[in-house]
Design a protein around this motif. Structure first.
Motif, short mmCIF file in Angstrom:
data_model
loop_
_atom_site.label_atom_id
_atom_site.label_comp_id
_atom_site.label_asym_id
_atom_site.label_seq_id
_atom_site.Cartn_x
_atom_site.Cartn_y
_atom_site.Cartn_z
N MET A 32 0.82 -1.18 0.00
CA MET A 32 0.00 0.00 0.00
C MET A 32 0.87 1.25 0.00
O MET A 32 0.72 2.12 -0.85
N SER A 33 1.85 1.29 0.88
CA SER A 33 2.71 2.47 0.92
C SER A 33 3.63 2.46 -0.30
O SER A 33 4.13 1.44 -0.72
N THR A 34 3.84 3.65 -0.85
CA THR A 34 4.76 3.74 -1.97
C THR A 34 6.12 4.22 -1.50
O THR A 34 6.96 4.58 -2.29
N HIS A 35 6.30 4.23 -0.18
CA HIS A 35 7.55 4.76 0.35
C HIS A 35 8.56 3.64 0.57
O HIS A 35 8.19 2.50 0.83
N SER A 36 9.82 3.99 0.48
CA SER A 36 10.88 3.00 0.72
C SER A 36 11.37 3.05 2.17
O SER A 36 11.68 2.03 2.76
N ILE A 37 11.46 4.24 2.73
CA ILE A 37 12.08 4.38 4.05
C ILE A 37 11.11 5.00 5.05
O ILE A 37 11.13 4.66 6.23
N ILE A 38 10.24 5.86 4.54
CA ILE A 38 9.18 6.40 5.41
C ILE A 38 8.24 5.26 5.80
O ILE A 38 7.87 4.44 4.96
N GLY A 39 7.92 5.22 7.07
CA GLY A 39 7.03 4.15 7.53
C GLY A 39 7.79 2.89 7.92
O GLY A 39 7.18 1.91 8.34
N LYS A 40 9.11 2.92 7.79
CA LYS A 40 9.92 1.75 8.21
C LYS A 40 10.55 2.01 9.57
O LYS A 40 11.01 3.12 9.85
N SER A 41 10.61 0.94 10.34
CA SER A 41 11.18 1.08 11.69
C SER A 41 12.68 0.90 11.65
O SER A 41 13.20 -0.12 12.12
N ILE A 42 13.39 1.87 11.11
CA ILE A 42 14.84 1.74 11.16
C ILE A 42 15.31 2.11 12.57
O ILE A 42 14.68 2.93 13.24
N VAL B 286 13.17 11.12 0.00
CA VAL B 286 13.03 12.06 -1.11
C VAL B 286 14.14 11.85 -2.14
O VAL B 286 13.88 11.87 -3.35
N LEU B 287 15.34 11.61 -1.67
CA LEU B 287 16.46 11.46 -2.61
C LEU B 287 16.58 10.04 -3.13
O LEU B 287 17.41 9.75 -4.00
N GLY B 288 15.78 9.14 -2.56
CA GLY B 288 15.83 7.76 -3.03
C GLY B 288 17.13 7.06 -2.71
O GLY B 288 17.63 6.25 -3.49
N VAL B 289 17.70 7.37 -1.56
CA VAL B 289 18.98 6.75 -1.19
C VAL B 289 18.85 6.00 0.14
O VAL B 289 17.87 6.17 0.87
N ARG B 290 19.85 5.21 0.42
CA ARG B 290 19.88 4.49 1.69
C ARG B 290 20.16 5.48 2.81
O ARG B 290 20.94 6.43 2.63
N PRO B 291 19.60 5.25 4.01
CA PRO B 291 19.85 6.17 5.13
C PRO B 291 21.34 6.27 5.45
O PRO B 291 21.81 7.30 5.91
N GLU B 292 22.09 5.21 5.20
CA GLU B 292 23.52 5.20 5.54
C GLU B 292 24.29 6.27 4.76
O GLU B 292 25.38 6.66 5.15
N ARG B 293 23.73 6.71 3.66
CA ARG B 293 24.41 7.71 2.84
C ARG B 293 24.32 9.10 3.48
O ARG B 293 25.03 10.03 3.09
#
Lengths: 337, 775, 163
Positions: free
Chosen positions: B1-11, B490-497
């Motif tokens: 349902m979510s179109t987000h990659s990182i938003i909504g994830k429990s990192i 927004v930038l479509g990158v991994r949080p580690e970056r």
């Protein structure tokens, strides 16, 4: 906060410890587990020049049978070690239950049985920082002339706040004391002076080295009820230890009830024996002992909660304790899980 | 349902490794060469004129390198521009036991302690006003000369028509509720290290929630240009409001450093934390409410007195919140609020989690529970009958943009088994329900200006690392992580970056601070805007290469690609290099200011309460009460919270559970105990924050109403659920044993007394409804 | 002030420092050895933020005198992640939300590691009891339990299933 400047002596033997203590007299204090003494020192409640750390003395830890069949527990046995002793858990229920309520698990890893029996008395006008007490001009027990609990009085009401002492009183425990004049063995009851200023009857140079649990008390039913706001960390606001020997027919063969945290000493409620021995379970007799407990206990404003409430709980916990060991009724007064 | 990659994830929170290894640095973990240790001399009197201070003996100690008194901190400050009434060291008068009189910096902590003892102070003792009800009638010895009768602030607001409202009511009740004073009790005691730089600048590392306010205050008191002052917030061990205004040590330390020309550190003892205080005030709430036969709240009238302590601090805001947030939870059309903040000779109160709203909410939800029973309505149902129709503007001018309360009530009722339990549990066991809400940041800044409330800068260089420069202060709530997630999304990158540089006034733009639950909403939006700006620059370069419009591109999984021709794709690194080849280092900026429409009405005091968005929560508590001891066992709390959108669900759960936990502490056992202005329990042994053994299972349910203005729909999560916990338990106690406790904490003594009184009443009346058999 | 040369073994390393003989273990760790992981949260040994292991047993470093611990093996939070690799509990703590502000975390780390070393499969009640000397103001403890359970679960799975 740091500790005041002082010397730390680490004797390897009891004799050496006694010697150092005797040599420094009132300038020396005994350090066992440290959970009571070190916070008090940070508050500048004492100004010793020497701490005699008993930790490195061997032979003062663990439980073993003495010649007379008593269980001899070394004074440096930590409360966690005590709780891990199967014989304590199986034969001396009241002690195991009381020890399990002392502070929290980390404190019990450090606190020793001997230390718990020699705790400083506590009062909310006393267990405060140097600044706090100074702002008030001190109190009768320290640096002042006025008791804020009973103004006008000349007696200090700082309260005995240990949990294992009432349990051990209920077991007729004895203690071994080493001192300059050699060893002596006395009933635990006579250690306590019921004086907030001068709580225990250890002479200069003396060390409590062991606790002896009489064989005759092994297997007694026992329970310890403790009033406190939190189920960990807290000192008692009232405590009742009950131990009873019940025969197959439900007759009370012998009984001890001891109370804590409501007087400057842990105290036996002597009427328990007179009232209950030789009797079958009776609610009315229990009420009588509970009533005797509140004649004996004199809670004042030394502690949190209110004296009225603590007194009521003293009565109730006595009743509940006796109901549990005698009537088989349990209450989850102290635990919420 | 979510179109987000990182938003909504429990990192995991990005700073977790530092926390679990002990390598994370808090203020008191910092030591620098030549550092001195500071100590503060405190007043032993609650109220006294300082006649004379003699510091000569302390100064004569070779270890002592600086001594400061009120003369060195003569410029007053205060968090509100209208209330500069504090001196870091008392100027001429001590106003509470623990007030700051003088300070020393010495080569060791021990020497500093000795030096303090050598300072001689002569006091002339004044009448100490320690009871707010007495203090507000004082005729002399006012705590501040410009505050007659010790009244800091008074407000009266009336909306709708109270008379008509009460006339429509079938049931009217009025009760007095009193809440004890409580402290934030963050685990980290305050600590400040001030480094006097050889070039005459000063760098201050401090355990603060508000580096910007601290920055301004230090510059002001030390009479330095702001450009010469740098404030750095290291890791902060919790705040909850206790570090949300300038605390005396944060001024005293730099003053000592300036005098000594050396670095100075002061760390409070736990006792000093209690004297610095700024917690939740003693609050007296006289609440009157009317309910129609249909269960609609027809009128609410509240009179609130807060015992503010010796300084204004956030006080006027606290009292205004207690009135303003009578609105925006339910549909209340007729509303009167009278609020008064009284000064007393005790440590100043201030902002604490749920600022201003908590004690009033306890009163409101307790009284509503009583009225529900009068109307023979299910307490959950009464709440449902008073819902707002969002979006809307409330009678007191609050704009509600999203409203998940109905779903919160539904989910809490569902999960808790409310329908099977409410009113049906045996004597001694009960269940209660309550609701609460909170702002997602204040729509109006404390210091009136048109400046954005927060700005975020972003930089990408050829290493393709994304650096986010944010003024926002992570104090453990996880705001750094949220900004990383937003940027990464927004930038479509991994949080580690992403590397986040935060809360250093020399490097990061202004943010107003971590308070009023503003950071996710405001810094989140600023971050979102900055990241979008950054993405535009990258897309422009990539679009050129692919010969498409920038709008045709998408960034995801470390790649930029053409949305309807995914074969055309480029790794993020390469895209960045392309963009840099055009522009040089990529920089972007985003900022946030609440929209005009969110800023509330025009009446006096209207500035407090408005927020761009409100969170909502509904909570149930199930308890047992031992009727012989009054002891309460909480078995389970279910808390449903509408946070708009959970950007990081585990983190939202943590905030909700933590709020409930803190509410339960206040409900059951926490209180600052006063004796003639003397705090009787300034320690963790005696101030009873709950251990694992009193804390019940707390279950969080996330409700997502997707706020139209929040970043990805998000709003606050860290405060709104606190207030409901207290009345939920109070109402559960009523359900269990039929007694209403109207003062906090809900102590055993009070409950036992109430049970007995009830029994007596019933025996006198010759019958009983729900009375236990025991005792 | 009078100082004494003492030897401490911390995280397997031997240290020699000159400190006042009464100096608390917590202060020696933080000030003399630069191990600032253990925290001071209170002044009356009632918060657990300073917890360290002494011969494997979790104790309060603020209620211990350093010079009395010269024979002991002391472990601080810095000593847990041997070779820089986080322990399963440390990893799970992040995933489950065990830390918020993190100030209590070093203390909890020590208590939890000691608990699991002694009892790899504690019940929920045993966990609550074991942790009851450590105060946390942020989490309400739930996510700490979550983290412990997660680490326990992983410890019970074979290594290859984990990766």
């Amino acid at each position: 906060m740091s500790l005041p400047a002082l010397h730390v002596v680490r004797p390897k033997t009891v004799d050496e410890a006694v010697r150092v203590l005797a040599q420094h007299g009132p300038q020396a204090m005994i350090l066992a587990g440290g959970t009571d003494l070190l916070p008090n020192l940070q508050m500048r409640l004492y100004a010793p020049q020497v701490l005699v750390a008993l930790k490195e003395i061997s032979g003062l830890r663990g439980a073993r049978a003495a010649k007379d069949g008593a269980l001899r527990i070394g004074a440096l046995t930590t409360l966690s070690e005590l709780l891990a002793e199967p014989v304590v858990r199986q034969k001396y229920a009241v002690l195991a239950k009381a020890a399990a309520t002392v502070a929290g698990p980390l404190q019990r890893n450090m606190a020793t049985l001997g230390g718990n029996l020699c705790l400083e008395t506590r009062c909310r006008w006393y267990n405060q920082s140097h600044f706090w007490r100074q702002s008030l001009g001190g109190c009768l027990k320290k640096d002042g002339t006025v008791c804020h609990v009973a103004p006008g009085g000349k007696r200090c009401w700082a309260v005995w706040s240990g949990d294992t002492a009432p349990a051990l009183l209920a077991l007729d425990a004895e203690i071994e004391i080493a001192g300059p004049a050699g060893e002596r063995r006395i009933p635990l009851e006579s250690l306590y002076r019921n004086d907030g200023m001068n709580r225990i009857a250890l002479q200069a140079g003396e060390i409590l080295t062991a606790v002896l649990l009489p064989a005759a008390k092994a297997g007694w039913r026992g329970v310890y009820n403790k009033l406190r706001l939190r189920n960990s960390i807290d000192y008692p606001l009232a405590g009742v230890a009950v131990a009873m020997d019940v025969d197959g027919g439900g007759v009370c063969r012998d009984v001890r009830v001891a109370i804590s945290a409501v007087n400057p000493a842990p105290l036996l409620v002597h009427q328990a024996g007179e009232t209950l021995i030789g009797k079958k379970y009776s609610r009315e007799l229990i009420e009588r002992v509970a009533h005797a407990a509140i004649q004996r206990g004199k809670p004042l404003t030394t502690s949190g909660s209110t004296p009225v409430y603590r007194r009521e709980m003293l009565e109730l916990y006595t009743r509940r304790g006796l109901e549990e060991v005698w009537g088989g009724r349990t209450h989850s007064a102290d635990r919420n899980d | 349902m979510s179109t987000h990659s990182i938003i909504g994830k429990s990192i995991p929170l990005t700073d977790t490794p530092g926390k679990v290894t002990g390598l994370g640095i808090y203020a008191n973990d910092i030591a620098v060469p030549g550092m001195l240790f500071g100590k503060i001399l405190h007043s032993p009197h609650a109220h006294a004129r300082i006649v004379r201070i003699d510091t000569s003996k302390a100064e004569a100690m070779p270890e002592v390198k600086a001594v400061a008194t009120g003369r060195d901190t003569a410029r007053p400050y205060g968090v509100l521009p209208i209330g500069h009434d504090e001196n870091a060291l008392a100027f001429d008068r001590a106003r509470y036991i623990g007030d700051n009189i003088a300070a020393v910096a010495a080569t060791s902590e021990e020497a500093a302690e000795r030096a303090i003892e050598l300072i001689e102070v002569e006091y002339e003792v004044l009448t100490a006003w320690t009871d707010p009800l007495v203090s507000m009638n004082a005729e002399k010895d006012w705590i501040h000369e410009n505050r007659p009768h010790n009244i800091e602030k008074e407000y009266k607001h009336e909306f709708g028509n109270l008379e008509e409202g009460f006339a429509q009511a079938a049931f009217v009740r009025e009760e007095r509720y009193v809440a004890a004073e409580i402290n934030h009790a963050a685990m980290e005691p305050h600590s400040t290290l001030a480094v006097w730089e050889p070039d005459g600048r000063i760098t201050v590392h401090s355990s603060t929630q508000v580096p910007h306010y601290l920055h301004r205050t230090i510059a002001d008191v030390l009479e330095l240009p702001m450009s010469q002052v740098r404030v750095i917030k290291p890791m902060v061990g919790g705040g909850f409001g206790g570090k949300s205004e300038v605390i005396p040590l944060e001024v005293i330390t730099p003053v000592l450093a300036k005098k000594a020309r050396r670095p100075v550190k002061i760390t409070y003892t736990r006792e000093e934390v209690f004297y610095a205080h700024r917690g939740r005030p003693i609050t007296i709430v006289d609440l009157k409410m009317g309910l129609t036969r249909e269960g609609k709240i027809s009128a609410v009238a509240a009179r609130v007195i807060q015992d503010g302590g010796a300084f204004g601090g956030y006080g006027p805001v606290t009292v205004l919140y207690s009135g303003a947030l009578l609105g925006a939870l339910y549909d209340v059309r007729n509303l009167r609020f009278e609020g008064r903040r009284v000064l007393t000779n005790k440590p100043a109160c201030g902002a604490m989690r749920g600022h201003g709203t908590v004690n009033v909410r306890f009163a409101f939800e307790s009284l509503l529970d009583m009225l529900a029973r009068d109307a023979q309505l299910d307490p959950a149902e009464v709440r449902r009958r008073n819902l707002l129709q969002a979006p809307c503007i409330t009678v007191n001018g609050l704009r509600v943009t999203s409203y998940g309360l109905p779903e919160c009530i539904e989910k809490a009722v569902e999960r808790s088994g409310w329908r099977e339990k409410n009113g049906k549990l045996p004597y001694g066991r009960g269940i209660g329900i309550a609701c609460s809400h909170y702002v997602s940041g204040a729509a109006n800044p404390i210091i009136r200006s048109n400046m954005p409330h927060t700005t975020v800068n972003m930089k990408i260089d050829r290493d393709a690392a994304v650096t986010v420069f944010t003024g926002a202060s992570d104090i453990g709530q996880g705001s750094d992580t949220i900004q990383v997630q937003i940027t990464a999304e927004v930038l479509g990158v991994r949080p580690e970056r992403i590397k986040l540089v935060a809360a250093d006034t020399e490097l990061t733009p202004v943010d107003l601070g971590s308070y009023s639950s503003r950071v996710t909403f405001m810094a989140g939006n600023a971050c979102l805007e900055a990241a979008k700006n950054m993405r535009e620059q990258i897309f422009a370069a990539v679009a050129k290469k692919f010969g498409c419009a920038p709008e045709a591109l998408e960034a995801r999984h470390e790649e930029i690609f053409v949305k309807n021709d995914p074969a055309q794709r480029m790794p993020f690194d390469e895209a960045v290099v392309r963009a840099i080849d055009f522009h040089g280092t990529l920089v972007a900026r985003g900022s946030y200011a609440p929209p005009e429409e969110a800023r509330g009405g025009k009446f006096k005091g209207a500035g407090v309460g408005p927020s761009p968005s409100y969170s909502y929560g509904a909570q149930t508590a199930e308890v047992s009460v031992d009727p012989e001891t009054g002891e309460v066992t909480i078995h389970r709390v279910v808390a449903a919270h509408d946070c708009g959108k959970a950007l990081n669900p585990v983190s939202v759960d943590g905030q909700v559970i933590g709020s409930v936990y803190m509410g339960l502490g206040q409900a059951m056992q926490e209180q600052m105990e006063w004796n003639e202005g003397r705090l009787m329990n300034p320690s963790f042994l005696d101030y009873k924050i709950p251990t694992t053994l009193e804390t019940p299972p707390i279950e969080s349910i996330i409700v997502e109403s997707e706020d139209p203005e929040g970043p990805f729909g998000a709003k606050e999560a860290g405060e709104g659920s606190l207030a409901a916990a207290i009345p939920a338990v109070a109402n559960a106690i009523y359900d269990a044993v039929g007694v209403r406790i109207t003062t906090l904490p809900l102590s055993r003594e009070k409950i036992l007394a109430a049970i007995r009184e009830k029994r007596k009443r019933e025996q006198a009346a010759g019958g009983s409804k729900k009375t236990g058999g025991a005792a | 002030m009078h100082r004494e040369l003492i030897h401490l073994t911390v995280n397997g390393e031997r240290y020699e420092v000159a400190v006042p003989p009464q100096k608390l273990l917590l202060d020696v760790l933080r000030e003399d050895l630069g191990l600032t992981g253990a925290k001071r949260g209170c002044d009356d040994s009632s918060c657990g933020a300073c917890t360290v292991l002494v011969d494997g047993l979790p104790v309060l470093a603020c209620a211990a005198i350093a010079s009395c611990h010269q024979e002991a093996q002391i472990t601080t939070v810095e000593g847990l992640a041997a070779g820089g690799e986080l322990t399963p509990v440390q990893v799970a703590y992040g995933e489950a939300g065990g830390s918020q502000c993190g100030f209590c975390t070093p203390g909890f780390m020590m208590t939890i590691h000691a608990l699991l070393a002694q009892n790899p499969n504690p019940s929920d009640a045993e966990i609550r009891e074991a942790l009851s000397s450590n105060l946390c103001r942020c989490t309400g403890y739930m996510q700490i339990y979550e983290a412990i359970r997660l680490a326990m679960k992983r410890a019970q799975q074979p290594a290859e299933a984990r990766s």
